[in-house]
Design a protein around this motif. Structure first.
Motif, short mmCIF file in Angstrom:
data_model
loop_
_atom_site.label_atom_id
_atom_site.label_comp_id
_atom_site.label_asym_id
_atom_site.label_seq_id
_atom_site.Cartn_x
_atom_site.Cartn_y
_atom_site.Cartn_z
N VAL A 152 160.68 -45.93 43.38
CA VAL A 152 159.34 -45.43 43.14
C VAL A 152 159.29 -44.68 41.81
CG1 VAL A 152 157.57 -43.84 43.98
CG2 VAL A 152 158.77 -45.34 45.59
N ILE A 171 157.42 -53.82 45.08
CA ILE A 171 158.55 -52.94 45.35
C ILE A 171 158.88 -53.01 46.82
CG2 ILE A 171 157.02 -50.93 45.60
CD1 ILE A 171 159.30 -49.24 44.42
N ARG A 172 160.15 -53.10 47.14
CA ARG A 172 160.57 -53.27 48.51
C ARG A 172 161.81 -52.43 48.82
NH1 ARG A 172 161.47 -59.43 49.05
NH2 ARG A 172 159.56 -59.42 47.79
N VAL A 175 160.45 -47.53 49.64
CA VAL A 175 159.25 -46.70 49.66
C VAL A 175 159.22 -45.89 50.96
CG1 VAL A 175 156.74 -46.67 49.56
CG2 VAL A 175 158.01 -48.37 48.25
N ALA A 180 155.43 -42.95 48.66
CA ALA A 180 154.11 -43.58 48.65
C ALA A 180 153.06 -42.65 48.07
CB ALA A 180 153.74 -43.99 50.08
N GLU A 200 152.16 -55.07 46.19
CA GLU A 200 152.94 -55.71 47.24
C GLU A 200 154.08 -54.77 47.64
OE1 GLU A 200 154.19 -59.61 46.20
OE2 GLU A 200 152.19 -60.27 45.54
N LEU A 201 154.12 -54.42 48.92
CA LEU A 201 155.15 -53.51 49.44
C LEU A 201 155.80 -54.09 50.69
CD1 LEU A 201 153.26 -50.11 49.07
CD2 LEU A 201 154.96 -51.05 47.53
N ASN A 204 159.62 -52.43 53.69
CA ASN A 204 159.84 -51.00 53.45
C ASN A 204 159.86 -50.27 54.78
OD1 ASN A 204 159.74 -50.33 50.37
ND2 ASN A 204 158.11 -51.84 50.68
N LEU A 207 158.38 -46.67 55.36
CA LEU A 207 156.96 -46.42 55.09
C LEU A 207 156.22 -46.22 56.40
CD1 LEU A 207 154.58 -46.31 53.06
CD2 LEU A 207 154.39 -48.79 53.33
N PHE A 229 151.37 -55.81 52.79
CA PHE A 229 152.26 -54.90 53.52
C PHE A 229 153.08 -55.66 54.56
CE2 PHE A 229 148.53 -52.25 52.35
CZ PHE A 229 149.18 -51.39 51.47
N ASN A 232 156.66 -55.16 57.75
CA ASN A 232 156.81 -53.73 58.05
C ASN A 232 156.43 -53.51 59.52
OD1 ASN A 232 157.52 -52.34 55.43
ND2 ASN A 232 155.65 -53.41 54.79
#
Length: 415
Positions: A152, A171-172, A175, A180, A200-201, A204, A207, A229, A232
């Motif tokens: 991050v 990013i994976r 986070v 965040a 795009e996450l 993670n 999170l 997302f 997750n």
């Protein structure tokens, strides 16, 4: 006598200094090389040792002290009480003084280079500590920009330092909720200058709902068009509670939402579907969520006015779920429907084929649903009434020969 003649000494005495003159000319170059490679050897390179001077400076023209000729040869070296330097000693003195004139600039240059190297190391360590090193290396062209999105802090630094557009952030695996919040603040500050459109996450696991809420609020505030997302599962229906209010924002520009493998339930999708009818989503990905029995909720989601792509593969949909979605297709704008991996069999295919001619579906994914080749006739009739461009039937209960024969039949039915 014949055994000790001075002509031999006078010939050999001037010949010995010639090699020392050549070495004296090359000594500054050798000293410079030694100084650059080993700065601590500067003083040794500039001054030859006394032993070497003594050996090389020794006058070779030594005569026998017993002979009169030898006395005449040694006489020029002494004048009264003063000793004069021999030719070899004069050359050695010149050689010792020549490199010394260059020692100070060389030392200054070497120490300057060492100082620059030390400063460079300190700067690199500073960038590594504050997390901006990957971003700076990417901006300097030393690594791909995608490699700068490893944390991050690095991503925030990239947004802060970069002066050219950055339309997508991916990013994976790194986070957290705290990260965040930092990323959300950076999006608010730099998204406009970076022309950011996509966030795009995926993957993670740290999170949570709190971090997701900050990110979604920042994304809606700056007008992002795509959010992903996926993967997750810890979010579950909390993701719906966070996203639903954001979808209903009047001036929201969100057009694509991916929630694949987020462990959504039928109840969560029902709440999400209500919000989808009041937003401008064009693509919705709910694949790989356990949605058995969520047919009515999915049919409601299909009612979104501009929804064009719906992915509900590997959701465990049964025949009734598929029938509920199929019955709604003629009243939607959906052009791409992905139903792969649900295993609803030939009965589900018949329910879909019944409503395909009146829909706008142009791409249909039916892989891995246990469809029998004997039911392909109904699909062929639907295609003949309104052909569509893409159809996927792999991994079903039919051979390659049967699938190839069906494709040939469709080609013959093409108007």
């Amino acid at each position: 006598s014949r055994t000790a003649q001075c002509p031999i000494a006078t010939v050999s005495a001037p010949l010995r200094p010639r090699p020392r003159l050549a070495m004296g000319a090359m000594r500054p170059l050798l000293a410079l090389a030694v100084l650059l490679l080993c700065p601590w050897a500067a003083t040794g390179a500039n001054a030859p040792s006394s032993d070497a001077d003594g050996e090389e400076g020794e006058n070779p023209a030594t005569c026998d002290s017993t002979s009169s000729a030898g006395a005449r040869c040694a006489a020029p070296a002494v004048l009264g009480e003063t000793e004069l330097p021999t030719p070899s000693e004069g050359n050695a003195t010149k050689e010792r003084s020549l490199p010394l004139s260059y020692s100070a600039p060389r030392l200054a240059m070497v120490f300057g280079m060492i100082g620059i190297a030390v400063m460079w190391v300190i700067v690199i360590l500073k960038f590594a500590v504050d997390g901006s090193l990957p971003a700076r290396l990417a901006l300097w062209g030393l690594m791909p920009e995608v490699c700068a999105m490893v944390s991050v802090r690095s991503l925030v630094a990239l947004l802060r330092l970069k002066r050219t557009p950055t339309p997508a952030l991916v990013i994976r695996s790194c986070v957290t909720d705290a990260g965040a919040m930092q990323l959300a603040e950076a999006i608010r500050m730099y998204a406009k200058g970076a022309e950011l459109e996509v966030l795009e996450l995926p993957h993670n696991p740290a999170l949570g709902a709190a971090g997701l809420k900050e990110l979604v609020a920042a994304a809606v505030e700056v007008g992002l068009s795509e959010l992903d997302f996926s993967f997750n599962p810890q979010l579950s229906d909390d993701a719906v509670d966070v996203l639903s209010p954001a979808l209903e924002v009047k001036d929201s520009k969100l057009q694509l939402l991916r929630l694949s493998a987020c462990n959504l339930t039928a109840k969560g999708v029902a709440r999400l579907a209500e919000s989808c009818t009041r937003c401008s989503l064009r693509t919705l990905d709910l694949s790989r969520n356990p949605l058995t029995g969520a047919g009515d909720a999915l049919a409601t989601a299909c009612e979104a006015s501009v929804l064009e792509e719906l992915s509900i593969g590997f959701c465990g949909l049964n025949v009734e779920d598929v029938r509920a979605v199929a019955e709604q297709l003629p009243y939607t704008s959906i052009r791409s429907l992905q139903l792969d991996g649900n295993g609803f069999g030939s009965e589900g295919l018949l329910a879909i084929a019944e409503h395909l001619p009146l829909s706008q579906v142009d791409e249909l994914g039916l892989e891995g649903n246990g469809i029998e080749a004997s039911c392909l006739g109904a699909l062929g009739e639907a295609w003949a009434k309104r052909p569509f461009s893409r159809l996927r039937l792999g991994r079903n209960n039919m051979s390659q020969e049967e699938l190839a024969a069906f494709i040939r039949t469709l080609k013959t039915l093409r108007p």
